[in-house]
Design a protein around this motif. Sequence first.
Motif, PDB file in Angstrom:
ATOM      1  N   ASN A 243       0.817  -1.210   0.000  1.00  0.00           N
ATOM      2  CA  ASN A 243       0.000   0.000   0.000  1.00  0.00           C
ATOM      3  C   ASN A 243       0.851   1.261   0.000  1.00  0.00           C
ATOM      4  O   ASN A 243       0.466   2.282  -0.568  1.00  0.00           O
ATOM      5  CB  ASN A 243      -0.939   0.007   1.209  1.00  0.00           C
ATOM      6  CG  ASN A 243      -2.090  -0.976   1.051  1.00  0.00           C
ATOM      7  OD1 ASN A 243      -2.424  -1.380  -0.053  1.00  0.00           O
ATOM      8  ND2 ASN A 243      -2.682  -1.375   2.169  1.00  0.00           N
ATOM      9  N   VAL A 244       2.017   1.190   0.649  1.00  0.00           N
ATOM     10  CA  VAL A 244       2.900   2.356   0.736  1.00  0.00           C
ATOM     11  C   VAL A 244       3.765   2.502  -0.507  1.00  0.00           C
ATOM     12  O   VAL A 244       3.974   3.595  -1.020  1.00  0.00           O
ATOM     13  CB  VAL A 244       3.782   2.261   2.003  1.00  0.00           C
ATOM     14  CG1 VAL A 244       4.822   3.379   2.008  1.00  0.00           C
ATOM     15  CG2 VAL A 244       2.924   2.327   3.262  1.00  0.00           C
ATOM     16  N   MET A 245       4.286   1.387  -1.015  1.00  0.00           N
ATOM     17  CA  MET A 245       5.299   1.426  -2.063  1.00  0.00           C
ATOM     18  C   MET A 245       4.744   1.348  -3.487  1.00  0.00           C
ATOM     19  O   MET A 245       5.477   1.563  -4.445  1.00  0.00           O
ATOM     20  CB  MET A 245       6.284   0.265  -1.856  1.00  0.00           C
ATOM     21  CG  MET A 245       7.007   0.288  -0.514  1.00  0.00           C
ATOM     22  SD  MET A 245       7.961   1.799  -0.248  1.00  0.00           S
ATOM     23  CE  MET A 245       9.240   1.582  -1.484  1.00  0.00           C
ATOM     24  N   SER A 246       3.478   1.048  -3.644  1.00  0.00           N
ATOM     25  CA  SER A 246       2.918   0.847  -4.982  1.00  0.00           C
ATOM     26  C   SER A 246       2.837   2.143  -5.777  1.00  0.00           C
ATOM     27  O   SER A 246       2.778   3.245  -5.216  1.00  0.00           O
ATOM     28  CB  SER A 246       1.529   0.220  -4.878  1.00  0.00           C
ATOM     29  OG  SER A 246       1.593  -1.064  -4.315  1.00  0.00           O
ATOM     30  N   ASP A 247       2.821   1.989  -7.085  1.00  0.00           N
ATOM     31  CA  ASP A 247       2.678   3.110  -8.007  1.00  0.00           C
ATOM     32  C   ASP A 247       1.191   3.429  -8.145  1.00  0.00           C
ATOM     33  O   ASP A 247       0.530   2.970  -9.074  1.00  0.00           O
ATOM     34  CB  ASP A 247       3.291   2.738  -9.361  1.00  0.00           C
ATOM     35  CG  ASP A 247       3.104   3.826 -10.408  1.00  0.00           C
ATOM     36  OD1 ASP A 247       2.713   4.957 -10.050  1.00  0.00           O
ATOM     37  OD2 ASP A 247       3.319   3.533 -11.600  1.00  0.00           O
ATOM     38  N   ILE A 248       0.668   4.204  -7.207  1.00  0.00           N
ATOM     39  CA  ILE A 248      -0.768   4.477  -7.176  1.00  0.00           C
ATOM     40  C   ILE A 248      -1.251   5.203  -8.432  1.00  0.00           C
ATOM     41  O   ILE A 248      -2.250   4.793  -9.040  1.00  0.00           O
ATOM     42  CB  ILE A 248      -1.152   5.257  -5.906  1.00  0.00           C
ATOM     43  CG1 ILE A 248      -0.828   4.429  -4.654  1.00  0.00           C
ATOM     44  CG2 ILE A 248      -2.636   5.621  -5.929  1.00  0.00           C
ATOM     45  CD1 ILE A 248      -1.506   3.084  -4.600  1.00  0.00           C
ATOM     46  N   PRO A 249      -0.575   6.274  -8.890  1.00  0.00           N
ATOM     47  CA  PRO A 249      -1.023   6.909 -10.137  1.00  0.00           C
ATOM     48  C   PRO A 249      -1.037   5.936 -11.309  1.00  0.00           C
ATOM     49  O   PRO A 249      -1.944   5.966 -12.151  1.00  0.00           O
ATOM     50  CB  PRO A 249      -0.001   8.029 -10.353  1.00  0.00           C
ATOM     51  CG  PRO A 249       0.555   8.311  -9.006  1.00  0.00           C
ATOM     52  CD  PRO A 249       0.570   6.985  -8.299  1.00  0.00           C
ATOM     53  N   GLY A 250      -0.034   5.052 -11.357  1.00  0.00           N
ATOM     54  CA  GLY A 250       0.029   4.070 -12.431  1.00  0.00           C
ATOM     55  C   GLY A 250      -1.107   3.067 -12.359  1.00  0.00           C
ATOM     56  O   GLY A 250      -1.678   2.673 -13.386  1.00  0.00           O
ATOM     57  N   ILE A 251      -1.462   2.640 -11.146  1.00  0.00           N
ATOM     58  CA  ILE A 251      -2.573   1.705 -10.972  1.00  0.00           C
ATOM     59  C   ILE A 251      -3.882   2.341 -11.409  1.00  0.00           C
ATOM     60  O   ILE A 251      -4.715   1.701 -12.065  1.00  0.00           O
ATOM     61  CB  ILE A 251      -2.661   1.236  -9.501  1.00  0.00           C
ATOM     62  CG1 ILE A 251      -1.432   0.394  -9.142  1.00  0.00           C
ATOM     63  CG2 ILE A 251      -3.941   0.439  -9.259  1.00  0.00           C
ATOM     64  CD1 ILE A 251      -1.334   0.046  -7.671  1.00  0.00           C
ATOM     65  N   VAL A 252      -4.075   3.600 -11.062  1.00  0.00           N
ATOM     66  CA  VAL A 252      -5.288   4.302 -11.483  1.00  0.00           C
ATOM     67  C   VAL A 252      -5.355   4.355 -13.002  1.00  0.00           C
ATOM     68  O   VAL A 252      -6.388   4.029 -13.612  1.00  0.00           O
ATOM     69  CB  VAL A 252      -5.332   5.736 -10.901  1.00  0.00           C
ATOM     70  CG1 VAL A 252      -6.499   6.521 -11.490  1.00  0.00           C
ATOM     71  CG2 VAL A 252      -5.437   5.691  -9.381  1.00  0.00           C
TER      72      VAL A 252
END
Length: 264
Positions: A243-252
């Motif tokens: 949850n901390v290290m993931s590429d959140i913008p990329g996942i979206v």
Amino acid sequence: MKKLLLAGIFLLAAGNIYAQEDMNDYALRSDEKFGYIIDKSGKKTEGIVRLVGGDRDPWQNQKKVKFVASSDIDQSKKKQKFKTFDSDDLTEYVAYDDSNRARRFQVVKYTNVKEGFNTATGGLSGNIKAFNNLTKSNQFAEVITDGKIKVYKLYGYPTTFAAGQSQIDEADAETDRMRKNPSYIYTKKGSKLKEFNVSEAKIITADCPLVKNRIAKGNYVTLKTDTKQRTGVGSFIKKQVDNVMSDIPGIVEEVIVDYNATCN
């Protein structure tokens, strides 16, 4: 240089392109964009949007926006009289960038508790940061993707006070972190807003067999499946790290946009 023609400004439904109907024009400043506002009654007004926040202080765009309606532009003046609107006045505002891409800000009811309690500085400085975040509930948030799942980008608010060089350095470092790492929040079919992370991404897309299958097969670069089995504390720790290290913008951009297009 981008130019706004004063006599008639309107959006074409197909392409959001401003028509030009007069030879008299007004040169947009760097912080001014074509756009519109929508007030609480649902009325849409087109004109010029002036963003109050930039790369150094993007959170300012969540507080207010400056706007002048096309009908109020005085062609005899180089400077126009902009009005300031906040979340009590509007439900939405949109500014078109140089590529005619709409930057869309909507009023959301959400308190950034994570940033409110995540303070790098102590004492009065930390308390001010907590206050700045915990007292903001109605604010503008930028829409990143829209559909069955809507995701917003929301910046935290930094402290406005620091005493002594050590605390100033800490506050500056934290402010820089906040510039580069906004929060992402989402709503699914109008549900209550929640923080978006890799765990939530898997849960909220599980009702779409195609996307669920692609996740399981590791088709998404930003959401590769770890095949190593973990239980108990190991599983919990991995979930927190993800949850901390993931590429959140990329996942979206990769997963949620695909979900909305495939299963909307």
